[in-house]
Design an enzyme around this catalytic site. Structure first.
Site, PDB file in Angstrom:
ATOM      1  N   CYS A 148      -9.082 -29.270  42.961  1.00 44.37           N
ATOM      2  CA  CYS A 148     -10.013 -29.384  44.087  1.00 44.37           C
ATOM      3  C   CYS A 148     -11.361 -28.805  43.674  1.00 44.37           C
ATOM      4  O   CYS A 148     -11.417 -27.728  43.059  1.00 44.37           O
ATOM      5  CB  CYS A 148      -9.467 -28.632  45.302  1.00 44.37           C
ATOM      6  SG  CYS A 148     -10.545 -28.681  46.750  1.00 44.37           S
TER       7      CYS A 148
ATOM      8  N   HIS B 198      -5.514 -35.836  50.278  1.00 44.73           N
ATOM      9  CA  HIS B 198      -6.234 -34.620  49.909  1.00 44.73           C
ATOM     10  C   HIS B 198      -7.517 -34.487  50.720  1.00 44.73           C
ATOM     11  O   HIS B 198      -7.810 -33.416  51.279  1.00 44.73           O
ATOM     12  CB  HIS B 198      -6.543 -34.660  48.406  1.00 44.73           C
ATOM     13  CG  HIS B 198      -7.257 -33.456  47.884  1.00 44.73           C
ATOM     14  ND1 HIS B 198      -6.686 -32.578  46.998  1.00 44.73           N
ATOM     15  CD2 HIS B 198      -8.517 -32.990  48.105  1.00 44.73           C
ATOM     16  CE1 HIS B 198      -7.543 -31.620  46.695  1.00 44.73           C
ATOM     17  NE2 HIS B 198      -8.665 -31.848  47.358  1.00 44.73           N
ATOM     18  N   GLU B 199      -8.290 -35.580  50.804  1.00 44.62           N
ATOM     19  CA  GLU B 199      -9.574 -35.504  51.508  1.00 44.62           C
ATOM     20  C   GLU B 199      -9.391 -35.412  53.020  1.00 44.62           C
ATOM     21  O   GLU B 199     -10.121 -34.679  53.694  1.00 44.62           O
ATOM     22  CB  GLU B 199     -10.457 -36.696  51.141  1.00 44.62           C
ATOM     23  CG  GLU B 199     -10.804 -36.797  49.663  1.00 44.62           C
ATOM     24  CD  GLU B 199     -11.366 -35.511  49.080  1.00 44.62           C
ATOM     25  OE1 GLU B 199     -12.073 -34.768  49.797  1.00 44.62           O
ATOM     26  OE2 GLU B 199     -11.092 -35.224  47.902  1.00 44.62           O
TER      27      GLU B 199
ATOM     28  N   HIS C  39      -8.635 -31.897  54.039  1.00 40.68           N
ATOM     29  CA  HIS C  39      -9.835 -31.052  54.147  1.00 40.68           C
ATOM     30  C   HIS C  39     -10.397 -31.075  55.571  1.00 40.68           C
ATOM     31  O   HIS C  39     -10.873 -30.056  56.075  1.00 40.68           O
ATOM     32  CB  HIS C  39     -10.920 -31.541  53.182  1.00 40.68           C
ATOM     33  CG  HIS C  39     -10.859 -30.924  51.828  1.00 40.68           C
ATOM     34  ND1 HIS C  39     -10.933 -29.558  51.609  1.00 40.68           N
ATOM     35  CD2 HIS C  39     -10.755 -31.486  50.595  1.00 40.68           C
ATOM     36  CE1 HIS C  39     -10.866 -29.317  50.307  1.00 40.68           C
ATOM     37  NE2 HIS C  39     -10.760 -30.463  49.674  1.00 40.68           N
TER      38      HIS C  39
END
Length: 213
Positions: free
Chosen positions: A126, A168-169, A172
């Site tokens: 990351c 993953h995004e 966030h």
């Protein structure tokens, strides 16, 4: 998506970020913005400002370099992320990880759900946790819903490495870092990754570091 009649505090924040020019500074783990759920985008930025912000996210992602970047990673708590992966990896890595080219995309208000029960575990890093990687088990396929930068509906199934990127995004935007989902015994420096664990799969790392895939 509605256009605001008056500048919002978020619009002022984005204008100030863009005024500096060049790649935006990336926020590192420990900043509270990375641990808060981002506000849904509902027109806080004008069409022109949104376009300029998206371009700045893309420039920052390329400069890092990375394959995805979420607005909170530059300090902006909006549910917006960009993704792009040319997948410049050997064929054996492409096959093992399902890493195929992913064209540039803008994700607005995304959410995902698993498709099926298959999972895949690979090392992941990351830009907001520089210098480290760890193995994360994730659904191998996900259905992503949301909008694009023009307000058009997105409803698409992603598989392989693209599925990992969108998870993953999107995480966030919910205040979740990949380390929250990682096998912590796998945590490795980038140097260790280069010298020891560069294989297409983390099977050897699991054996030698003592974790289960």
């Amino acid at each position: 998506m509605a256009t605001p009649h008056h500048p919002s505090p978020l619009a002022d924040q984005v204008e100030q970020l863009l005024a500096v020019g060049g790649p935006l500074p990336i926020v590192a783990a420990g900043d509270p913005v990375l641990r808060r759920a981002s506000a849904p985008f509902d027109g806080q930025l004008s069409a022109d400002l949104l376009a300029r912000f998206v371009e700045a996210l893309r420039e920052t992602m390329h400069a890092a370099p990375g394959v995805g970047l979420a607005a909170p990673q530059v300090g902006v708590g909006l549910r917006i992320a960009v993704i792009e992966d040319p997948a410049p990896v050997p064929e054996e890595v492409q096959v093992a990880r399902g890493r195929v080219p992913l064209p540039f995309r803008v994700l607005v208000n995304p959410s995902y759900e698993a498709v099926g029960t298959e999972r895949a575990a690979f090392f992941e890093g990351c830009l907001s946790v520089p210098g480290w990687q760890a193995v994360v088990s994730r659904p191998a396929a996900v259905r992503l819903t949301g909008q694009d930068e023009y307000g058009r509906a997105v409803d698409e199934v992603f598989t392989g490495w693209p599925a990992r990127i969108v998870q993953h995004e999107t995480d966030h935007l919910d205040g979740t870092l990949y380390l929250d989902r990682a096998e912590l015994r796998s945590l490795s420096s980038n140097t260790a990754m280069t010298e020891r664990w560069a294989q297409p799969t983390p099977a050897r790392a699991a054996e030698e570091l003592g974790f289960t895939l």
